[in-house]
Scaffold this active site. Sequence first.
Site, PDB file in Angstrom:
ATOM      1  N   ILE A  35      19.813  27.533  -6.260  1.00 30.86           N
ATOM      2  CA  ILE A  35      21.224  27.255  -6.540  1.00 30.86           C
ATOM      3  C   ILE A  35      21.546  25.767  -6.566  1.00 30.86           C
ATOM      4  CG2 ILE A  35      22.071  29.465  -5.680  1.00 30.86           C
ATOM      5  CD1 ILE A  35      22.692  28.130  -3.020  1.00 30.86           C
ATOM      6  N   GLY A  38      18.196  18.362  -5.765  1.00 26.35           N
ATOM      7  CA  GLY A  38      18.429  16.931  -5.855  1.00 26.35           C
ATOM      8  C   GLY A  38      17.146  16.186  -5.611  1.00 26.35           C
ATOM      9  N   GLY A  39      17.269  14.867  -5.430  1.00 22.77           N
ATOM     10  CA  GLY A  39      16.076  14.060  -5.242  1.00 22.77           C
ATOM     11  C   GLY A  39      15.351  14.360  -3.948  1.00 22.77           C
ATOM     12  N   MET A  40      16.076  14.874  -2.931  1.00 22.67           N
ATOM     13  CA  MET A  40      15.469  15.080  -1.618  1.00 22.67           C
ATOM     14  C   MET A  40      15.058  16.520  -1.355  1.00 22.67           C
ATOM     15  SD  MET A  40      15.462  12.088  -0.178  1.00 22.67           S
ATOM     16  CE  MET A  40      15.299  12.427   1.577  1.00 22.67           C
ATOM     17  N   GLY A  41      15.643  17.489  -2.060  1.00 21.76           N
ATOM     18  CA  GLY A  41      15.313  18.869  -1.745  1.00 21.76           C
ATOM     19  C   GLY A  41      15.889  19.870  -2.717  1.00 21.76           C
ATOM     20  N   VAL A  43      17.816  23.765  -2.891  1.00 19.13           N
ATOM     21  CA  VAL A  43      18.592  24.726  -2.115  1.00 19.13           C
ATOM     22  C   VAL A  43      18.487  26.095  -2.783  1.00 19.13           C
ATOM     23  CG1 VAL A  43      20.850  25.301  -1.156  1.00 19.13           C
ATOM     24  CG2 VAL A  43      20.163  22.899  -1.384  1.00 19.13           C
ATOM     25  N   LYS A  58      17.500  25.166   2.515  1.00 19.62           N
ATOM     26  CA  LYS A  58      17.217  23.869   1.907  1.00 19.62           C
ATOM     27  C   LYS A  58      15.781  23.474   2.200  1.00 19.62           C
ATOM     28  CE  LYS A  58      18.733  19.045   1.692  1.00 19.62           C
ATOM     29  NZ  LYS A  58      19.730  18.064   2.157  1.00 19.62           N
ATOM     30  N   ASP A 156      27.231   9.981   3.203  1.00 19.61           N
ATOM     31  CA  ASP A 156      26.907  10.316   1.802  1.00 19.61           C
ATOM     32  C   ASP A 156      27.980  11.223   1.214  1.00 19.61           C
ATOM     33  OD1 ASP A 156      25.400  10.089  -0.501  1.00 19.61           O
ATOM     34  OD2 ASP A 156      24.065  11.750  -0.018  1.00 19.61           O
TER      35      ASP A 156
END
Length: 551
Positions: A35, A38-41, A43, A58, A156
Amino acid sequence: MRGRRGEQAAVEREGSAVSDVGRLIAGRYRLAEQIGRGGMGTVWRAEDELLGRQVAVKQLHVSPHLSEDELTTMHERTRREARSAARITHPNVVVVHDVVDDEGLPCIVMEYVPSTTLGDLLKEGGTLSPDETARVGRGMIAALRAAHAAGVLHRDVKPGNVLLGTDGRVVLTDFGIAMATGTSTLTKTGEVVGSIDYIAPERVRGRKPGPASDLWALGATLYQAVEGRAPFRKPTPIETGYAIAVDPLDPPRRAGSLAPLIEALLEKEPERRPSAEETERALRGPASEPETTVFPVQGQDGGRTTTTTMVLTTNRSPAAETPPGPPPRRDAPTPQRPNPVPDFPTASPPKGSGARKARWTAVGTALAIVVVAGGVYAWKADIGSPSASAPSASPSFTPSPVPEGYRLVKGLGVSFPVPDAWKIDSDSDGKVDNTQEVRYLDPTKMVQLSVNVLDFASDDQVKHFEDVEASLKKEVLAYERTRMQETTFRGMPAAIWEFRFKGRARWFRAIDLGFGNEGDKEYAIYLSAPEDQWSRYRPIFDKVRDGIRLP
């Protein structure tokens, strides 16, 4: 080579996402649907087979090129995200259920909120109405108040981290770089982690963030919601960071009654921003009965303590009245050489490489490193310190061209742009309070623009304005100062004064810029308008200021 590797990694992640459907994590959470990513993970929507409920999982993205220290830092950030969010119990903050291990990597298990993100809604210049923006803002500020009360800074805040639930719920998520009070930082000296469009000026300058930094990011998010773009976005991250640190805000034009709040949240100095409590009260305005909310905010201008009054006015329709005239001018004393002062903070720098270069190499710079999606960027930026000397204006300064819809008018030895439909006030063709004045009115005769010329420049522009202010207070029904500070304009000593005052039937807002060199004339540019229309008319002052031609 780096781009090719990036493409390969993206293909690998895409293939992994497909193959992960149906996989069981920690013997309990079965992945059902991706769903978000992003750059870090990534979901996932997943099924908690033990409790029979839907959850969000996540997963962390890890590059094979990371060092052991970098990998440890990423693991710790994930655990910190879970701990930070778990400290906050609030309906506008996503609930964290668990942290589990998946093939050596930590995964966060959260409540599943059927939703879209505000970022998705605003893609490609999408916008929300001021009322809907205020509703989203109320959810965001409630979440931030709860986080700050728990000792957690989000760091953030951005549209992509705001979930808009199908049931109308607004949820703040992704505390991945949050910082709890008393914990050590996970960033290197001079490093700022986050999305560049929403990083507050003090963080760009390398200073320690605080709750006001989250509020600046809230203001940037609200600005984008109504305007369709981030407030300081430029072609590159380096230019964006520079603009955040030193460039004036382009006032929002579609924010309606939210405009004063958004402008106050996007103040460069954190102490000049409204508090979370004041912001929440202001955001109730667009959905409530007509009211005016006034917030005094203490700050520093060039060493002088000032009170910034942030005003939010909603849904008022008072009877028409003629706007009060500009404040009376005073004869200037014998001019003396002023001390150097910082550049006029709301003036756009002259076009061309010369002015830009001068500000990039100005005395008092800060080195900042910003980590954003796609790389690490470093630059030097003029930090705008009140104690820094301003670069001298070029003698060949070229005023801005006459904007479309304006005409160039002449009077008192100067010329300046005026909106085409505005007409000169016949009462302003002579001496007024020992000063030459020319005055223009808009078609409603509620908005006034004036240019004044004194024979001698004041030796202290702020003191001059303070004397004028004392007289003005006796002539209006009510008065509140919002800003008064020493500055420079085109290399000349100057002062900027902003205030609000009450006429016979309504409140007005005004801005006044006074400037002049020793032994020469003094000039002033003044604009006033009904407060509930200020965001519409305030840009006219900027066009006149940037386009005025002096002898």
